[in-house]
Design an enzyme around this catalytic site. Structure first.
Site, PDB file in Angstrom:
ATOM      1  N   ASN A 180       0.848  -1.195   0.000  1.00 28.75           N
ATOM      2  CA  ASN A 180       0.000   0.000   0.000  1.00 28.75           C
ATOM      3  C   ASN A 180       0.887   1.251   0.000  1.00 28.75           C
ATOM      4  O   ASN A 180       0.947   2.006   0.967  1.00 28.75           O
ATOM      5  CB  ASN A 180      -0.924  -0.019   1.208  1.00 28.75           C
ATOM      6  CG  ASN A 180      -2.106   0.912   1.044  1.00 28.75           C
ATOM      7  OD1 ASN A 180      -2.165   1.692   0.103  1.00 28.75           O
ATOM      8  ND2 ASN A 180      -3.047   0.847   1.967  1.00 28.75           N
ATOM      9  N   HIS A 194      -5.927   1.988  12.319  1.00 29.32           N
ATOM     10  CA  HIS A 194      -6.738   0.881  11.816  1.00 29.32           C
ATOM     11  C   HIS A 194      -7.882   0.505  12.762  1.00 29.32           C
ATOM     12  O   HIS A 194      -8.788  -0.213  12.329  1.00 29.32           O
ATOM     13  CB  HIS A 194      -5.874  -0.348  11.559  1.00 29.32           C
ATOM     14  CG  HIS A 194      -5.138  -0.315  10.250  1.00 29.32           C
ATOM     15  ND1 HIS A 194      -3.929   0.337  10.083  1.00 29.32           N
ATOM     16  CD2 HIS A 194      -5.448  -0.849   9.040  1.00 29.32           C
ATOM     17  CE1 HIS A 194      -3.525   0.191   8.828  1.00 29.32           C
ATOM     18  NE2 HIS A 194      -4.419  -0.509   8.175  1.00 29.32           N
TER      19      HIS A 194
END
Length: 446
Positions: A310, A341
């Site tokens: 990512n 997250h």
């Protein structure tokens, strides 16, 4: 065959596919000069509002609060204070929303709905864009200007000032996913659109979309071979190795296919063009695409895998945390990533384990240079470290994806923990050697 389940492999896939023709239409409107600059901003803002309501339902309100709050903070705080207050607001609001998810899962024992999960994912990307914009303002790369109006109320002036930033945060091409796009590139796309995309540009977008479909099919194929968590954690001996790797491959294919679909829309909108010309930029022209499957699947270094996973998010974390933390920046970066997250137990354990693995990888790489003097030994070393990297990454990924504390506990006491423990044990041993070494192994990092 359930074709809907086969192709709509991600909750946002249907809405991303619906956005695809609209972003091309937006690009056509831009280059045909049919709309003024403010009309373009309004067009994007309205379409982003409708897309959010369609994809998230009533939970779109969470995203709208984030957008309005961030824009209000940017305009009320000074350039040097904007980043601090935007960061505090975004992370506080995102944490409150994640706590709502935890309350439903752990106390009410209710599964989160698809729309709520999509809203949380969009909030995470909203945090990326808002903090990136605030950093640009602090570094004087972006100026918060007030329009000069001869007549008009102060409310109208404020709305016109807030319009570019609101459109940037709710822009349809990057609302539900996609590489992190800077505000500078977004403004250039609005104000100075490139000429109609050439064939190779359209082919680049089509390639990404076709690759996303292929990876989605592969993911559904691997689904039949991936072990359920209970079977994976109860395996014994060498049978754990293929089970661990196959289950992690399922998650990796899901991420790859989702990223490639996002990138296809990103490129089709024109945001993937080199600024000032018609050439497709890729990573060399300031657009950092997230998917680098070849590097991820062939590297024998956990640190390289981490930087390639990512990519735009990795660069954002580096800019936001790593470069701004004077002490133990690596640990701080992974700890913040766990917070960003959602702070599930698996995420806390997985990201902290990941940080230890990266630190160990740097030291092992430095001290293993003299152990493979000949080509056959170097080849053997690369094969063994590639296998070790694959299994450690699989372990960390499964830990992060686990939402149950009991399953995480079983993972820790399973045979799968052997591979990360091997690196974890080597870290203090190599740390002692590095203190007596004239060169710190971390100096060679890049």
């Amino acid at each position: 065959m359930n074709w809907e389940k086969l192709f709509l492999y991600h909750p946002t896939a249907l809405y991303q596919l619906a956005v695809f023709p609209f972003v091309g239409f937006f690009h056509y409107l831009w280059i045909s000069q049919c709309l003024s600059i403010n009309a373009r901003y309004i067009c994007l803002l309205a379409s982003g509002f409708l897309l959010a309501c369609s994809a998230m339902g009533c939970y779109a309100l969470l995203v709208f609060i984030s957008t309005v709050g961030s824009v209000a903070v940017i305009h009320s705080a000074g350039p040097q204070q904007a980043h601090k207050w935007v960061f505090f607001f975004q992370m506080a609001w995102q944490t409150v929303c994640h706590m709502g998810l935890h309350y439903k899962e752990y106390f009410l024992h209710e599964a989160a709905g698809i729309r709520f999960s999509v809203a949380l994912s969009v909030l995470m990307m909203m945090t990326q864009k808002a903090t990136s914009l605030a950093l640009d303002i602090q570094e004087r790369k972006v100026r918060v200007e007030s329009p000069s109006l001869a007549e008009g109320s102060r409310l109208m002036q404020y709305l016109l000032r807030a319009l570019p930033f609101s459109s940037y945060l709710l822009s349809p091409p990057t609302l539900l996913g996609g590489p992190l796009c800077s505000f500078h590139r977004f403004q250039a796309w609005i104000k100075n659109p490139s000429a109609p995309p050439p064939k190779r540009f359209l082919w680049a977008a089509a390639q990404k979309g076709f690759g996303a479909v292929i990876l989605a099919l592969l993911k559904n194929l691997v689904r039949g071979y991936a072990c359920p968590p209970d079977n994976l954690l109860s395996c014994r001996g060498l049978g754990c190795i293929p089970a661990l790797w196959t289950s992690a491959l399922f998650f990796r294919l899901a991420y790859y296919s989702h990223w490639m679909l996002d990138e296809s829309i990103f490129i089709a909108s024109g945001l993937g063009l080199e600024l000032g010309c018609d050439r497709y930029a890729g990573s060399a022209g300031g657009v950092l695409l997230d998917t680098d499957i070849w590097t991820l699947e062939t590297t024998n270094r956990i640190a390289v895998f981490t930087r390639s996973w990512n990519k735009s998010t990795a660069q954002w974390l580096k800019r936001l945390v790593f470069q701004r933390t004077p002490s133990r920046p690596l640990l701080a970066t992974f700890a913040f990533s766990a917070w960003w997250h959602g702070l599930h137990p698996g995420q806390i354990f997985g990201f902290l384990c990941w940080a230890v693995m990266v630190e160990a990888d740097y030291r092992i790489r430095y001290f293993s240079r003299s152990f493979a003097p000949s080509q056959p030994w170097r080849l053997l070393y690369q094969i063994l470290t590639w296998c070790q990297t694959q299994l450690i990454v699989a372990y960390v990924m499964l830990a992060i994806e686990m939402r149950s504390l009991s399953l995480l506990w079983q993972l820790w006491f399973s045979y799968n923990s052997f591979f990360p423990l091997l690196y974890a044990i080597s870290l203090p041993l190599l740390a002692k050697r590095s203190t007596s070494s004239p060169v710190d192994p971390r100096v060679s990092r890049h």
